[in-house]
Design an enzyme around this catalytic site. Sequence first.
Site, PDB file in Angstrom:
ATOM      1  N   SER A 573     -33.141  78.697  63.483  1.00  0.00           N
ATOM      2  CA  SER A 573     -32.674  77.673  62.558  1.00  0.00           C
ATOM      3  C   SER A 573     -33.663  77.564  61.389  1.00  0.00           C
ATOM      4  O   SER A 573     -33.873  78.545  60.677  1.00  0.00           O
ATOM      5  CB  SER A 573     -32.499  76.345  63.294  1.00  0.00           C
ATOM      6  OG  SER A 573     -31.741  75.445  62.530  1.00  0.00           O
ATOM      7  N   ASP A 658     -21.075  78.041  64.090  1.00  0.00           N
ATOM      8  CA  ASP A 658     -22.256  77.217  63.830  1.00  0.00           C
ATOM      9  C   ASP A 658     -21.977  76.244  62.683  1.00  0.00           C
ATOM     10  O   ASP A 658     -21.561  76.653  61.603  1.00  0.00           O
ATOM     11  CB  ASP A 658     -23.437  78.128  63.479  1.00  0.00           C
ATOM     12  CG  ASP A 658     -24.777  77.407  63.536  1.00  0.00           C
ATOM     13  OD1 ASP A 658     -24.792  76.175  63.400  1.00  0.00           O
ATOM     14  OD2 ASP A 658     -25.793  78.092  63.720  1.00  0.00           O
ATOM     15  N   HIS A 693     -24.289  76.564  66.977  1.00  0.00           N
ATOM     16  CA  HIS A 693     -25.721  76.595  66.679  1.00  0.00           C
ATOM     17  C   HIS A 693     -26.578  76.820  67.920  1.00  0.00           C
ATOM     18  O   HIS A 693     -27.618  77.452  67.847  1.00  0.00           O
ATOM     19  CB  HIS A 693     -26.121  75.274  66.013  1.00  0.00           C
ATOM     20  CG  HIS A 693     -27.414  75.319  65.281  1.00  0.00           C
ATOM     21  ND1 HIS A 693     -27.650  76.165  64.220  1.00  0.00           N
ATOM     22  CD2 HIS A 693     -28.561  74.618  65.454  1.00  0.00           C
ATOM     23  CE1 HIS A 693     -28.874  75.980  63.763  1.00  0.00           C
ATOM     24  NE2 HIS A 693     -29.445  75.051  64.498  1.00  0.00           N
TER      25      HIS A 693
END
Length: 724
Positions: A573, A658, A693
Amino acid sequence: MKPTHFLLALGLMTTTTHAAAPIPPTPPDAVKQPHVVKAPFGAERQDEYYWLRDDKRENKQMLAYLQAENAYTDTVMAPLKPVEERLYQEIVGRIKQDDSSVPYRERGWWYYSRFETGQDYPVHARRKDGPGVDAASIQQANAAGDFDGEEVLLDVNALAKGKDYYQVGDYEVTQDNTILAYADDTNGRRQYTIRFKNLATGETYPEQITGVSANLVWADDNRTLFYVENDPETLLTKRVKKHVLGTPVAQDALVYEEPDDSFYMGIDRSRDDKYICIGVESTVSSEQRCAPAADPAQFVVLAPRQRDVEYQAEHLGDRWVIRTNADGAKNFKIVTAPSDSTSRKDWKDWVPHRDDVYIEGFELFDGFTAVAERSDGLERVRILKAKGEEEYVKADEPAYSMGLDVNSEPDSDWLRYSYTSLTTPATTYELNVSSGERRLLKRQPVLGGYDPARYVTERVWVPARDGTRIPVSLVYKKGFEKNGKAAMLQYGYGSYGASMDPGFSVTNVSLLDRGMVYALAHIRGGQEMGRKWYDDGKLLNKKNTFTDFIDVTEYLVRQGYAAPDRVAALGGSAGGLLMGAIANMAPDKYRVILSQVPFVDVVTTMLDPSIPLTTNEYDEWGNPEQKEYYDYMLSYSPYDNLKAQDYPAMFVGTGLWDSQVQYFEPAKYVARLRDLDTGSQPVVFRINMEAGHGGKSGRFRRYRETAEMYAFMLDQLGVAEPAP
């Protein structure tokens, strides 16, 4: 074009003759399409892979490219399947399959979650309180397979059956313990659906509420549920609504709508259950409005929002207790206010601000208060007693993580807290604040003969290029020699003030047993060293995050922890942004980079307010509509700074659904990287077509992804497989 010809054209199939060796697989080559990204002040950039973005995930050309990347990854990884399988079996072999959480008591019931052997998802359950019933007795019963008296709230295995992805994000029971509301997600995009279940009859009600966050609160009438509705385009938390059981969802009343897209929103009940509170929070400001849970008709602001003033309030007894950075308390302080307070002028200092101690949070009890703090890069819990005495909960290792655990009832002398380190599995303790007695409630079982005494953890301080000392937590197997020959995996994050504390990992044991060193770099941008640590790693200071990570690598290599050509880096991320930055800035320092759901197209994403998270994060990264921030972000954005040079081997991962870092960022990054990389190291791109995610749902499936990534890393680092 026939399927076989299509794959050959993409380089995903190889041809061989009897006289020649197999041709190495050729990675996919995405088509370039001219596209100009404009900034409001006139700046323009070419983005030849912008076409890979499809918000509906339906573009056939885009999907074919992603599938081609997966096929290429399959080809590259095929020879490593035995290593991947061995890693996977090692990892899941350490996990107790029929495990359960530590039960906690609330309103006459003990709540917990448990797993069944061979199942990927938990069973959420409860047992009625009574004589001889406590956390220890329930754990013993669960371990023995004795479920007499158990009431199953949700069997997530049954709910997930037939679904590629499934997650229950939140569930809440009414105050009278009879109705369950829960929020589930079926594709990983974190857009939840609320469902209702009668716990007495087992009936699931027909009414459903879609497009919401996983945040639910019941009012005292046991019929009214407060929830947060998301914006359908940006997915931001926008509106608090209330639903009355048995009424049409379309008639749900609007309770509050947040006009400022830079704020996140959540709802909760106060510590004493007297209030329902709506909290809104941006990077630099927060505001809370509360209403009596018995009659939540009017929500009143506790203190109006003000830029650079944050606060979080809890209520117990006849007062509010508030953590805040008001009045220059950069590391936060704790203040109190009367129950009817609506202004900061009523706030009275209680726990003062200190330059060397960062206050993370607190938990209120009838007879004491527990404060979660940080100093010297480590967590600690301070107990403040009613008569003014105070004490600290003790720790036994140089690098560890300690924090407040589930303390559901304030009328108790027992404080629950969690403890872990890079060698000590997650542990839950219970401390009697009056007597000093400590109970071990649970230590994460690690099977396969794991013995923490076989490993060593230490804390070192690394001088950064500007003289700042960076704390680093290390772990390796006992007997390790700092001779500059070992392979090392270095992890970092360094954003949002999120502190990466040293905790036990069942996956890392496989690396340590192969002679590797694991290093956790507590770089600026986190909050390990207090609020200034965060401020020094965001906005126009963001590059400190990247240079800190590189400086840690260079120091550890100089000190003999790793060979200069056997260093791997891992981040996900915003940590994937870190990976992209170091790959551009210091590619020769890393043999392989592992980048999961990476935020690598900073400028284009932050210029687009329709993308989830963008507007909320102007105070984290800057607003590129302003030239100063545009220029600075452009100077480090990984996608924009790719250039003709030799790059390390890379393993890049993403999820098609995501919502945090959209799939097209890493897709564009990999496509451009392939164009510019002058080196010969492999770059593989794994796309999970059914997840978001956090990767695949389920307890074990995610370890398949980890095993594949680690197999790639071990191969690149030349780490030999241990003897059977």
